[in-house]
Scaffold this active site. Structure first.
Site, PDB file in Angstrom:
ATOM      1  N   GLU A  27      39.218  36.953 -12.438  1.00  0.00           N
ATOM      2  CA  GLU A  27      37.860  37.057 -11.876  1.00  0.00           C
ATOM      3  C   GLU A  27      37.634  38.428 -11.248  1.00  0.00           C
ATOM      4  OE1 GLU A  27      38.455  33.379  -9.617  1.00  0.00           O
ATOM      5  OE2 GLU A  27      36.677  32.585 -10.606  1.00  0.00           O
ATOM      6  N   ALA A  71      44.438  33.920  -6.648  1.00  0.00           N
ATOM      7  CA  ALA A  71      44.398  33.757  -5.194  1.00  0.00           C
ATOM      8  C   ALA A  71      45.757  33.217  -4.747  1.00  0.00           C
ATOM      9  CB  ALA A  71      43.286  32.797  -4.811  1.00  0.00           C
ATOM     10  N   GLY A 103      41.933  34.106  -9.842  1.00  0.00           N
ATOM     11  CA  GLY A 103      41.194  35.134  -9.117  1.00  0.00           C
ATOM     12  C   GLY A 103      41.500  36.537  -9.618  1.00  0.00           C
ATOM     13  N   GLU A 115      43.297  27.586 -13.031  1.00  0.00           N
ATOM     14  CA  GLU A 115      43.053  26.787 -11.818  1.00  0.00           C
ATOM     15  C   GLU A 115      43.117  25.291 -12.074  1.00  0.00           C
ATOM     16  OE1 GLU A 115      41.278  29.444 -12.754  1.00  0.00           O
ATOM     17  OE2 GLU A 115      40.689  30.641 -11.003  1.00  0.00           O
TER      18      GLU A 115
END
Ligand code: HXC
Length: 262
Positions: free
Chosen positions: A116, A69, A113, A136
């Site tokens: 993911e 992200a 992300g 993260e």
């Protein structure tokens, strides 16, 4: 649209019955900004609705599938706005509504992300340059788009816990050994292999393919008994399709099947 020169953040291409969505923010290693996720969602839904497309590929650049992200965009976010604006649900889960198979073709970094997103795809093909990780924890957060759940189901608790707690990345080879990816191919062949796979799936019976995807996904979301009953219902319902008759007749007549494509 991209920050730079009106470029799209997600470029789409068609290769026969394969639809390819290429993440296009190379300057930020394809960091998954809100705008990029919105474009990706729209591209996926458009391919899903297009009867000429049978399977979809998501890919990035040689250097990065996606490095997570967008940290610059997230830095000043605050709770409860993150909750009220549905930061994850609004854009990150569109892919889960896609009924056609989605292949992640991963070269370079698939982090946070990005990892993911790859795990939300149905099949992950990795270039030998791919690196997977959930870093993260280094930012003072944890995975937020399913990383702690899908990673455990893919690689088991031991490796998932090490990755999520320490941020250690896996090489493509280690990811294949750990069942995070279906197959590793030389980087130069990644896109061609992904297109070949998508075209092969896209040439099969669309209804059987969509039901196969749904049935396998049930294994992650329900008990064994409920999953088996779901599979059985789908299996039995395929005997109401022309594609089942065509597939079996073609086999017995020693010819290629002509499945209904739209
Ligand atoms: C914003 C990013 C970015 C990211 C890289 N960049 N990752 N920008 N968000 N996630 C930008 C850098 O700031 C830099 O921009 C440019 O991309 C190139 O990156 P470098 O760091 O210079 O490259 P390199 O030294 O090769 O290192 C590559 C890297 C590193 C190891 C991938 O960039 C990195 O650690 N990135 C962050 C990975 C991460 O923590 N991901 C998880 C994010 S949180 P400039 O302008 O300086 O050139 C997350 C939560 C998801 O994903 C939850 C669901 C929403």
């Amino acid at each position: 649209m991209s920050e730079a020169a009106g470029e799209r953040l997600v470029k789409t291409e068609r290769h026969g019955r394969a639809g390819l969505a290429r993440l296009n923010r190379p300057e930020a290693l394809n960091a998954l900004s809100d705008a990029l996720m919105a474009e990706l969602g729209a591209a996926l839904l458009a391919f899903d609705a297009d009867p000429e497309i049978g399977a979809i590929i998501i890919t990035g650049s040689e250097r990065a599938f996606a490095a997570g992200a967008d940290i610059r965009e997230m830095k000043d976010r605050a709770y409860p706005d993150t909750f009220l604006n549905d930061f994850i649900g609004a854009r990150w889960e569109t892919i889960l509504r896609v009924r056609k198979p989605v292949i992640a073709a991963v070269a370079g970094f698939a982090l946070g992300g990005g990892c993911e997103l790859a795990m939300m795809c149905d099949i992950v093909l990795a270039a030998d340059t791919a690196r997977f990780g959930q870093p993260e924890i280094n930012l003072g957060i944890i995975p937020g788009a399913g990383g702690t759940q899908r990673l455990v189901r893919a690689v088991g608790k031991a490796k998932a816990m090490e990755m999520v707690l320490s941020g250690r990345m896996l090489s493509a080879e280690e990811a294949e050994r750990a069942n995070l990816v279906a197959r590793v191919v030389p980087a130069a062949e990644l896109i061609a292999e992904a297109i070949k796979l998508a075209e092969r799936i896209g040439g099969l019976s669309p209804v059987a393919v969509a039901m196969a995807k749904q049935a396998v996904n049930s294994a992650f979301e329900t008990t064994l008994r409920a999953g088996i009953l779901h599979e059985r219902q789908l299996f039995l319902s395929l005997f109401g399709t022309g594609d089942q008759r065509e597939g079996m007749a073609a086999f017995l007549e020693k010819r290629s099947p002509r499945f209904r494509q739209s």
